[in-house]
Design a protein around this motif. Structure first.
Motif, PDB file in Angstrom:
ATOM      1  N   TYR A 249       0.817  -1.212   0.000  1.00 27.25           N
ATOM      2  CA  TYR A 249       0.000   0.000   0.000  1.00 27.25           C
ATOM      3  C   TYR A 249       0.850   1.263   0.000  1.00 27.25           C
ATOM      4  CZ  TYR A 249      -3.869  -3.160   0.704  1.00 27.25           C
ATOM      5  OH  TYR A 249      -4.780  -4.162   0.533  1.00 27.25           O
ATOM      6  N   LEU A 250       2.140   1.099   0.160  1.00 33.72           N
ATOM      7  CA  LEU A 250       3.127   2.147  -0.055  1.00 33.72           C
ATOM      8  C   LEU A 250       4.256   1.514  -0.844  1.00 33.72           C
ATOM      9  CD1 LEU A 250       3.368   3.754   3.528  1.00 33.72           C
ATOM     10  CD2 LEU A 250       2.208   4.740   1.538  1.00 33.72           C
ATOM     11  N   GLY A 251       5.127   2.340  -1.426  1.00 34.27           N
ATOM     12  CA  GLY A 251       6.260   1.789  -2.165  1.00 34.27           C
ATOM     13  C   GLY A 251       6.195   2.101  -3.642  1.00 34.27           C
ATOM     14  N   ALA A 252       6.768   1.208  -4.440  1.00 36.84           N
ATOM     15  CA  ALA A 252       6.925   1.466  -5.874  1.00 36.84           C
ATOM     16  C   ALA A 252       5.636   1.300  -6.668  1.00 36.84           C
ATOM     17  CB  ALA A 252       8.000   0.531  -6.438  1.00 36.84           C
ATOM     18  N   ASN A 253       4.659   0.565  -6.102  1.00 34.81           N
ATOM     19  CA  ASN A 253       3.434   0.265  -6.844  1.00 34.81           C
ATOM     20  C   ASN A 253       2.253   0.307  -5.875  1.00 34.81           C
ATOM     21  OD1 ASN A 253       1.598  -0.585  -8.798  1.00 34.81           O
ATOM     22  ND2 ASN A 253       2.173  -2.737  -8.631  1.00 34.81           N
ATOM     23  N   VAL A 254       1.823   1.519  -5.535  1.00 31.37           N
ATOM     24  CA  VAL A 254       0.815   1.701  -4.491  1.00 31.37           C
ATOM     25  C   VAL A 254      -0.519   1.076  -4.895  1.00 31.37           C
ATOM     26  CG1 VAL A 254      -0.523   3.419  -3.223  1.00 31.37           C
ATOM     27  CG2 VAL A 254       1.912   3.794  -3.633  1.00 31.37           C
ATOM     28  N   ALA A 255      -0.918   0.050  -4.159  1.00 27.65           N
ATOM     29  CA  ALA A 255      -2.206  -0.618  -4.387  1.00 27.65           C
ATOM     30  C   ALA A 255      -2.412  -1.023  -5.847  1.00 27.65           C
ATOM     31  CB  ALA A 255      -3.361   0.272  -3.912  1.00 27.65           C
ATOM     32  N   GLY A 256      -1.312  -1.391  -6.511  1.00 24.30           N
ATOM     33  CA  GLY A 256      -1.407  -1.829  -7.896  1.00 24.30           C
ATOM     34  C   GLY A 256      -1.639  -0.721  -8.896  1.00 24.30           C
ATOM     35  N   SER A 257      -1.421   0.533  -8.489  1.00 23.66           N
ATOM     36  CA  SER A 257      -1.684   1.676  -9.358  1.00 23.66           C
ATOM     37  C   SER A 257      -0.590   1.924 -10.382  1.00 23.66           C
ATOM     38  CB  SER A 257      -1.842   2.948  -8.509  1.00 23.66           C
ATOM     39  OG  SER A 257      -0.609   3.249  -7.867  1.00 23.66           O
ATOM     40  N   GLY A 258       0.579   1.319 -10.140  1.00 18.73           N
ATOM     41  CA  GLY A 258       1.734   1.606 -10.986  1.00 18.73           C
ATOM     42  C   GLY A 258       2.447   2.890 -10.596  1.00 18.73           C
ATOM     43  N   LYS A 259       1.981   3.531  -9.525  1.00 17.06           N
ATOM     44  CA  LYS A 259       2.572   4.786  -9.060  1.00 17.06           C
ATOM     45  C   LYS A 259       3.274   4.575  -7.712  1.00 17.06           C
ATOM     46  CE  LYS A 259      -0.966   7.505 -11.421  1.00 17.06           C
ATOM     47  NZ  LYS A 259      -2.107   8.439 -11.248  1.00 17.06           N
ATOM     48  N   ALA A 260       4.332   5.338  -7.508  1.00 18.92           N
ATOM     49  CA  ALA A 260       5.142   5.193  -6.298  1.00 18.92           C
ATOM     50  C   ALA A 260       4.799   6.262  -5.273  1.00 18.92           C
ATOM     51  CB  ALA A 260       6.623   5.271  -6.650  1.00 18.92           C
ATOM     52  N   PHE A 261       4.853   5.880  -3.993  1.00 16.40           N
ATOM     53  CA  PHE A 261       4.668   6.845  -2.908  1.00 16.40           C
ATOM     54  C   PHE A 261       5.245   6.264  -1.628  1.00 16.40           C
ATOM     55  CE2 PHE A 261       1.939   8.826   0.479  1.00 16.40           C
ATOM     56  CZ  PHE A 261       2.455  10.115   0.356  1.00 16.40           C
ATOM     57  N   GLU A 262       6.107   7.043  -0.986  1.00 14.97           N
ATOM     58  CA  GLU A 262       6.722   6.650   0.283  1.00 14.97           C
ATOM     59  C   GLU A 262       6.337   7.665   1.349  1.00 14.97           C
ATOM     60  OE1 GLU A 262       8.419   3.974   0.738  1.00 14.97           O
ATOM     61  OE2 GLU A 262       9.189   3.339  -1.227  1.00 14.97           O
ATOM     62  N   ILE A 263       6.274   7.207   2.594  1.00 15.23           N
ATOM     63  CA  ILE A 263       5.995   8.093   3.728  1.00 15.23           C
ATOM     64  C   ILE A 263       7.124   7.991   4.739  1.00 15.23           C
ATOM     65  CG2 ILE A 263       4.495   8.493   5.735  1.00 15.23           C
ATOM     66  CD1 ILE A 263       2.115   7.683   4.077  1.00 15.23           C
TER      67      ILE A 263
END
Length: 518
Positions: A249-263
């Motif tokens: 749910y975080l990282g290189a592929n947020v929830a399978g979206s193909g988009k990255a996000f880190e906290i």
């Protein structure tokens, strides 16, 4: 001989519950179950927010969870004797948890899971609707996510009540190679604890809200600015971020979206001024926490000069429900331009203090008297400060005031973060007015003269009034000081400090004289 079934017993790990002995209660329950050869699984949940009942112990029975409170370690043996594992009768029995009147009359959207689930269990979180909003957002165009937030009518829960959809749209449309999501968790207002409760009791809701914001705006990096006075929240949130990353749910592929996000979780050093968004950004950049002049606004030039979406915990916390159920469903709650719900935090001299999530529009009097049970002292209510140390003092003549942004603004007050502090008729309002100026002087970043000097002079003038020295002259000086601070300060610390001072003068003039204590 078959083994007896395992029974779940819930004891909160929330800091408020821990402060009144929850850890000792948990240990006593485990020890007593062991002595009796009973299979008890101790589960540590967040707080339900009914703080006068803490430690609130719950038992899972076939007919639902049954509550007992306030439980002390010495009560545990008698609870077992009374058959509390089957929901048995006892002097501390409160019946089904969901039927407790102060909980039943709430509309829990943001705090629906708080006190229900184990905070770090992703399985628990998902079983109660968690990550549904993020998974839905992962398949939507960014503009559609922003539109849902706009349709919801969500306004920033930090103070000014600025429409969240406009801020999200501004960041989403900004052109930049790097964008940031910053969560202001520097909960410094007196009488507020909702941020802490959510981060300790349901941290994935905050993570989910920030991840949805990242998908909407194109941000790839998120930071939570969390006050150092919240060690339990820091520990739990950091662990939740790690587990969310492991679960995808975080990282290189947020929830399978193909988009990255880190906290990343950052810890502040306790400066109240860092609750102001630009001062927080300065601190995150490793600088002294001082207010920036605006424009440029953070949405265009924020952290390290890049487009930055800054919201607080309650704002991000509302977003998962909005995405899961739709903006129009959230908009159906509330009144006027104040849509959805607000977690009101009731404290001070009140019989039943705690967190109560209600749709906007309920009256201040209902919150204090019907839910809060009036004053703890039993004396009449005299004044209520809403919105933290910069909020106005509301007299009892205005208890019918609806809890919404516009109604409060029209009355010369503000809702802020939803903190409500009650005072009975023993309060000296000149002391409270002096405290407002002293607080501002102590917490000022020192960048602008009206705040830095005005607050110090203001405290001196109020003290002269209390001594009965030249009242007409000093009232004029105080009025001029307040006007200068209001109009000349760079941020809300200096700009709003006159609000509690002027409201105390307006509604309680009799306290500003030698009879006030000299």
């Amino acid at each position: 001989m078959s083994e007896s079934p395992t029974i779940d017993v819930f004891v909160p790990l929330d800091a408020a519950a821990l402060s009144v002995g929850a850890e000792a209660v948990a240990a006593a329950i485990s020890a007593e179950a062991g002595r009796r050869g009973l299979n008890v699984r101790l589960r540590r949940n967040g707080s339900r927010g009914l703080l006068w009942l803490e430690p609130l112990v719950e038992v899972a029975t076939p007919s639902g969870r049954i509550a007992y409170g306030s439980v002390a370690p010495e009560d545990v043996a008698s609870l077992f004797d009374a058959g509390f594992l089957e929901g048995g009768k006892h002097a501390l029995a409160l019946g089904p948890t969901e039927e407790i009147p102060a909980l039943k009359r709430q509309t829990r959207l943001t705090f629906a899971r708080c006190g229900v689930i184990e905070p770090l269990s992703i399985k628990d979180f998902k079983a109660h609707g968690g990550f549904a909003g993020l998974e839905k957002a992962a398949s939507m165009p960014p503009a559609a996510i922003v539109q849902e937030v706009a349709d919801s009518g969500l306004r920033g829960r930090g103070g000014a009540g600025f429409p969240a959809g406009i801020k999200w749209k501004t960041v989403a449309e900004a052109k930049a190679g790097q964008k940031y999501i910053c969560c202001n968790a520097d909960e410094g207002d007196s009488g507020t604890f909702a941020d802490r409760m959510l981060m300790e009791g349901d941290p994935y809701t905050l993570i989910e809200g920030m991840a949805i914001a990242a998908l909407a705006t194109g941000a790839t990096k998120g930071l939570v600015y969390l006050r150092s006075e919240y060690p339990d929240a820091i520990r739990i949130l950091k662990r939740a971020v790690a587990l969310a990353g492991e679960a995808g749910y975080l990282g290189a592929n947020v929830a399978g979206s193909g988009k990255a996000f880190e906290i990343e979780v950052r810890t502040g050093a306790g400066a109240y001024i860092c609750g102001e968004e630009t001062s927080m950004l300065e601190s995150l950049e490793g600088k002294r926490g001082q207010v920036r002049a605006k424009p440029p606004i953070p949405a265009l030039q924020g952290l390290f000069g890049q487009p930055t979406l800054v919201n607080n915990v309650l704002s991000f916390g509302a977003v998962p429900w909005i995405m899961a159920h739709g903006g129009s469903a959230y908009n159906a709650f509330g009144t006027g331009r104040s849509r959805g719900t607000q977690p009101f935090q009731l404290g001070g001299n009140v019989a039943r203090g705690g967190l109560f999530e209600l749709p906007f529009g309920a009256s201040l009097g209902d919150l204090i008297n019907e839910i809060g049970g009036g004053t703890r002292s039993g004396r009449p209510v005299r004044a209520i400060q809403v919105g933290g140390p910069l909020g106005a003092y509301v007299p009892v003549s205005k208890l019918d005031l609806p809890l919404d942004y516009e109604a409060f603004a029209a009355a010369g007050a503000l809702l802020g973060h939803g903190g409500v502090v009650v005072f009975d008729d023993s309060v000296d309002m000149s002391v409270q007015a002096r405290f407002a100026m002293e607080f501002c002087a102590l917490e000022s970043c020192g960048k602008c003269t009206p705040c830095r000097i005005g607050s110090t002079r203001g405290a001196e003038v109020i003290e002269r009034l209390r001594q009965g020295q030249e009242p007409e002259k000093n009232l004029r000086i105080l009025d001029d000081l307040c006007e200068t601070m209001r109009d000349g300060s760079l941020c809300a610390l200096g700009g709003l400090t006159p609000l509690p001072v002027k409201s105390a003068l307006t509604h309680f003039p009799e306290d500003f004289g030698p009879k006030a204590g000299g």
